[in-house]
Design a protein around this motif. Structure first.
Motif, PDB file in Angstrom:
ATOM      1  N   LEU A   1     -10.353 -19.355  26.434  1.00  0.00           N
ATOM      2  CA  LEU A   1      -9.457 -19.988  25.459  1.00  0.00           C
ATOM      3  C   LEU A   1      -9.487 -21.508  25.585  1.00  0.00           C
ATOM      4  CD1 LEU A   1      -6.294 -17.696  25.400  1.00  0.00           C
ATOM      5  CD2 LEU A   1      -7.750 -18.268  23.453  1.00  0.00           C
TER       6      LEU A   1
ATOM      7  N   TYR B   1     -11.039 -24.028  22.773  1.00  0.00           N
ATOM      8  CA  TYR B   1     -10.236 -25.122  22.207  1.00  0.00           C
ATOM      9  C   TYR B   1     -11.010 -26.441  22.276  1.00  0.00           C
ATOM     10  CZ  TYR B   1      -6.483 -28.502  21.602  1.00  0.00           C
ATOM     11  OH  TYR B   1      -5.723 -29.562  21.168  1.00  0.00           O
TER      12      TYR B   1
ATOM     13  N   SER C   1     -16.624 -14.471  25.913  1.00  0.00           N
ATOM     14  CA  SER C   1     -15.306 -14.645  25.301  1.00  0.00           C
ATOM     15  C   SER C   1     -15.191 -16.000  24.622  1.00  0.00           C
ATOM     16  CB  SER C   1     -14.207 -14.495  26.362  1.00  0.00           C
ATOM     17  OG  SER C   1     -14.262 -13.228  26.974  1.00  0.00           O
ATOM     18  N   THR C   2     -15.784 -17.034  25.255  1.00  0.00           N
ATOM     19  CA  THR C   2     -15.772 -18.365  24.647  1.00  0.00           C
ATOM     20  C   THR C   2     -16.477 -18.355  23.295  1.00  0.00           C
ATOM     21  OG1 THR C   2     -15.756 -19.449  26.828  1.00  0.00           O
ATOM     22  CG2 THR C   2     -16.462 -20.774  24.945  1.00  0.00           C
TER      23      THR C   2
ATOM     24  N   PHE D   1     -14.164 -16.508  20.802  1.00  0.00           N
ATOM     25  CA  PHE D   1     -12.979 -17.315  20.509  1.00  0.00           C
ATOM     26  C   PHE D   1     -13.346 -18.552  19.685  1.00  0.00           C
ATOM     27  CE2 PHE D   1     -10.594 -15.671  24.499  1.00  0.00           C
ATOM     28  CZ  PHE D   1     -10.146 -14.579  23.784  1.00  0.00           C
TER      29      PHE D   1
END
Length: 351
Positions: free
Chosen positions: A39, A43, A176-177, A180
């Motif tokens: 996450l 971002y 996951s990066t 996301f």
């Protein structure tokens, strides 16, 4: 008009919920670490990814893949080079300290013999006790140096021995990066609030934005404080001609995170070492430098933290002092975020 009892109840409820959330987050962090890191990375990568999508008309999947791969390649390369350099510097520094003490052991004994000859009026028993104390201290310093060096090297070796776990974390974080980043780059609103569609969504979004802003400000502010300590230490070491200035400055910056001990673990042995080799100018310079770093940090930290976070300086000082006194670093983090989130909920008129 809200009654005093209602305010107290809200404060108690806030404290209980915050404490439970804090404990749950850190207790479950070993299991959620890849996704928390993902996450944060997503971002950071959302703007470069959007730039590739808008500028070069790339698909979101391709842009996310490129930014993720470039980002992780750079991070892993920098981390590997840094660890390798630190290990080599620690080994060299540890050997240097051991060799110096072993080589000058009898010179230290001669110093006490000369002192005894120059101060005949002093009780020989006192001289003998002082000599024994110093020799035991030197032995302790030598053992501590070996232990610290071995512990640090051993720590890095343990990290290397945990490669399967680290590899798994990296793989899951990378994947996951990517996902996301792909989702965030296609949306104008945060991921955590994109699925909310009710009357409270605006309030949740407001809280999320305040929390994000203050969290980033906290990390940037604390990093800046450590950077100041590092810069002053490095500049002072270079001016004084201290060997291994860079690695020692990095260690000072890292140890600066520790309460009470911290930087004295580096400064005190350096000052003692220079006193023994009669470099009084450097020893005095190091003492003045440490006092300057200490005073600067005590003045700058509350001011920077309070101004960047919009908090009262006294509240910041109280959070740092009470946290360190109660539970060290973890206590300071708990109290600082307690103050931060209280300020967030106050601004959003929840409490």
């Amino acid at each position: 008009m809200e009654s005093f009892q209602e305010k107290i109840n809200k404060l108690l409820l806030f404290f209980v919920i915050y404490t439970i959330s804090f404990m749950v987050f850190f207790k479950t962090l070993p299991y959620t670490l890849p996704f928390v890191l993902a996450l944060i990375c997503a971002y950071l990568l959302r703007r470069p990814t959007r730039y590739l999508i808008n500028k070069f008309k790339m698909k979101a999947s391709l842009a996310s893949l490129l930014t993720t791969l470039i980002f992780f390649t750079a991070i892993i390369s920098i981390f590997s080079l840094t660890i390798s350099s630190i290990i080599n510097e620690i080994i060299g520094l540890t050997k240097l300290i051991q060799n110096y003490i072993n080589t000058n052991y009898y010179n230290i004994l001669n110093i006490f013999s000369k002192l005894q000859d120059n101060f005949n009026n002093i009780d020989p028993y006192i001289i003998e006790q002082a000599k024994n104390y110093l020799l035991s201290s030197i032995s302790g310093i030598l053992n501590s140096t070996v232990n610290i060096g071995s512990s640090l090297v051993g720590y890095f070796i343990n990290i290397l021995s945990s490669i399967p776990y680290i590899g798994m974390v990296i793989v899951f974080t990378l994947l996951s990066t990517y996902f996301f980043t792909k989702r965030i780059s296609l949306r104008d609103i945060p991921l955590l609030t994109s699925a909310i569609n009710n009357k409270n969504s605006y309030k949740i979004l407001e809280i999320f934005n305040h929390a994000k802003k203050m969290l980033l400000s906290y990390i940037a502010s604390y990093g800046f404080v450590i950077l100041i300590s590092f810069a002053i230490t490095l500049a002072g070491f270079l001016i004084l001609g201290v060997n291994y200035a860079l690695i020692l400055s990095i260690l000072c910056a890292l140890f600066d995170l520790l309460p009470v001990l911290g930087m004295p673990l580096i400064y005190i042995p350096l000052i003692v070492y220079n006193l023994f080799i009669h470099n009084y100018f450097i020893a005095i310079g190091l003492t003045i430098l440490y006092v300057a770093v200490f005073i600067t940090r005590q003045i700058v930290e509350p001011k920077i933290m309070s101004s960047s976070l919009g908090l009262d300086p006294v509240a910041v000082l109280a959070a740092i002092f009470i946290g360190l006194k109660a539970k060290g670093i973890s206590g300071m983090v708990f109290c600082m975020f307690l103050v931060v989130f209280y300020n967030i909920f106050k601004k959003t008129e929840i409490i």
